[in-house]
Design an enzyme around this catalytic site. Structure first.
Site, short mmCIF file in Angstrom:
data_model
loop_
_atom_site.label_atom_id
_atom_site.label_comp_id
_atom_site.label_asym_id
_atom_site.label_seq_id
_atom_site.Cartn_x
_atom_site.Cartn_y
_atom_site.Cartn_z
N TYR A 72 2.07 -1.18 -4.80
CA TYR A 72 1.37 -1.65 -3.79
C TYR A 72 -0.20 -1.18 -3.82
CZ TYR A 72 1.04 3.08 -1.74
OH TYR A 72 0.68 4.49 -1.50
N CYS A 73 -0.90 -2.23 -3.11
CA CYS A 73 -2.48 -1.80 -3.07
C CYS A 73 -2.91 -2.45 -1.72
CB CYS A 73 -3.23 -2.47 -3.94
SG CYS A 73 -3.14 -4.33 -4.35
N THR A 74 -4.03 -2.55 -1.55
CA THR A 74 -4.93 -2.76 -0.21
C THR A 74 -4.47 -4.07 0.23
OG1 THR A 74 -6.64 -1.35 -1.03
CG2 THR A 74 -7.12 -2.74 0.97
N ILE A 126 -0.95 -3.36 1.78
CA ILE A 126 -1.02 -2.51 3.05
C ILE A 126 -1.35 -3.35 4.28
CG2 ILE A 126 -1.94 -0.53 4.32
CD1 ILE A 126 -2.53 0.58 1.28
#
Ligand SMILES: [Zn+2]
Ligand SMILES: [Zn+2]
Length: 343
Positions: A198-200, A227
């Site tokens: 996952y990332c932003t 996120i």
């Protein structure tokens, strides 16, 4: 025809205050082959300027990556405009959880070589052969499994203030570094484990998942919309929130709180704290975590050395900065010997 900003950030901030209208902070991206990014850029600038869009957008021949704010009253017009661009029709818009009318103060649209600085050579693998997208609910289920490895694809200063429970958070300054470290760490498990990342906002995982598939990982998954979208779905569907702390964002707000947990400490005194600051010494500008007590004590600076400089008259500070290569120092992110409690 106006193709660039005419107003300064201060003038813009005043205008936003005067207008008194609500703005929405939005991000989106799309990989797509754009024939002439310069023409595309100018077209966007004209349309967005008309719609009072502010923010930072990168356009390249591989696509678009936008972090912007739009007046709430013009949101529908903005969406309609995007729908007129074939490859952006119905594109997912990540809308920020916490709104701030001044998240951006200028409209900047830049043509870049890539929409994310990834340090990768695209020719070596197929960037469209990406991992499987997970919705928040599927993500929660999969990361609860024993044979799943969860990896945070962001940099150290981002994951430090907030991340998913049980995630590997590589201590890296760049995306490129994390790719190698993770590959080395997980090389025994290319086939038997689920690699979930996952990332932003999801964009880094698009590249990373294609990269790991290319490197022989068999079960590659990514959190769709990152996120930001996860938090939205968790609220909407009343799911269990597995993200602890704050989500670091790349605008004036710096972060948005997702859970009440404070998982980091002030880099100067070690007290529980998750507020980022930039060192007030213009020649430093280090990004670090600083509590209110230290902020007062250190006059917004990261070290005594910076404090001494910051307290000199402006002319003397300018004289000191003269001829020095600022690019290395300004915007350096969170590493300094002076910070005793930086892990
Ligand atoms: Zn402190
Ligand atoms: Zn400093």
């Amino acid at each position: 025809m106006q193709l660039y900003n005419k107003l300064s950030a201060d003038e813009r901030a005043k205008l936003i205050d005067q207008a008194g209208e609500k703005r929405l902070t939005i991000s989106f991206y799309q990989y797509h082959h754009i024939g002439n990014p310069h023409i595309f850029r100018d077209t966007l600038f004209i349309a967005w300027n008309d719609l009072d869009v502010l923010g930072r957008t990168y356009v390249s021949d591989e696509g678009i990556n936008a972090q912007i704010s739009v007046p709430a009253t013009k949101f529908n017009a903005f969406k309609t405009h995007l729908d007129t661009i074939l490859f952006l029709e119905g594109v997912r818009l990540n809308i920020a959880i916490e709104q701030d009318n001044k998240s951006f103060l200028k409209l900047k649209i830049k043509v870049r070589k890539k929409i994310v600085a990834d340090g990768l050579n695209d020719e070596t693998f197929d960037v469209t052969d990406i991992g499987i997208h997970l919705k928040a609910k599927e993500f929660n289920e999969l990361i609860a499994k024993e044979n799943t490895i969860l990896v945070d694809m962001r940099n150290h200063y981002e994951s430090e203030i907030g991340h998913f429970e049980g995630a590997i958070t590589p201590d890296v300054d760049t995306f490129r570094d994390s790719l190698d470290i993770i590959e080395e760490d997980l090389k025994e498990h290319k086939e038997d484990k689920n690699l979930v990342m996952y990332c932003t906002g999801g964009i880094r995982c698009e590249k990373a998942s294609a990269y790991y598939k290319h490197k022989g990982f068999k079960n590659v998954f990514q959190l769709e919309g990152g996120i930001i979208e996860y938090v939205r779905q968790v609220k909407e569907e009343e799911l269990e929130n597995k993200f602890k702390g704050k989500n670091f964002v790349f605008d004036e707000r710096r972060s948005e709180r997702v859970s009440d947990d404070v998982i980091s400490v002030c880099h100067q005194c070690g007290e529980t704290c998750d507020e980022h600051a930039n060192c007030a010494n213009q020649a430093c500008h280090l990004l670090f975590i600083q509590c209110e007590t230290c902020q007062t004590k250190m006059n917004d600076c990261c070290s005594n050395e910076c404090k001494d400089i910051h307290e000199l008259p402006e002319d003397a500070q300018k004289e000191l900065r003269k001829g020095k290569n600022k690019s290395n120092k300004i915007f350096k992110k969170g590493r300094s010997e002076a910070l005793k409690f930086k892990i």
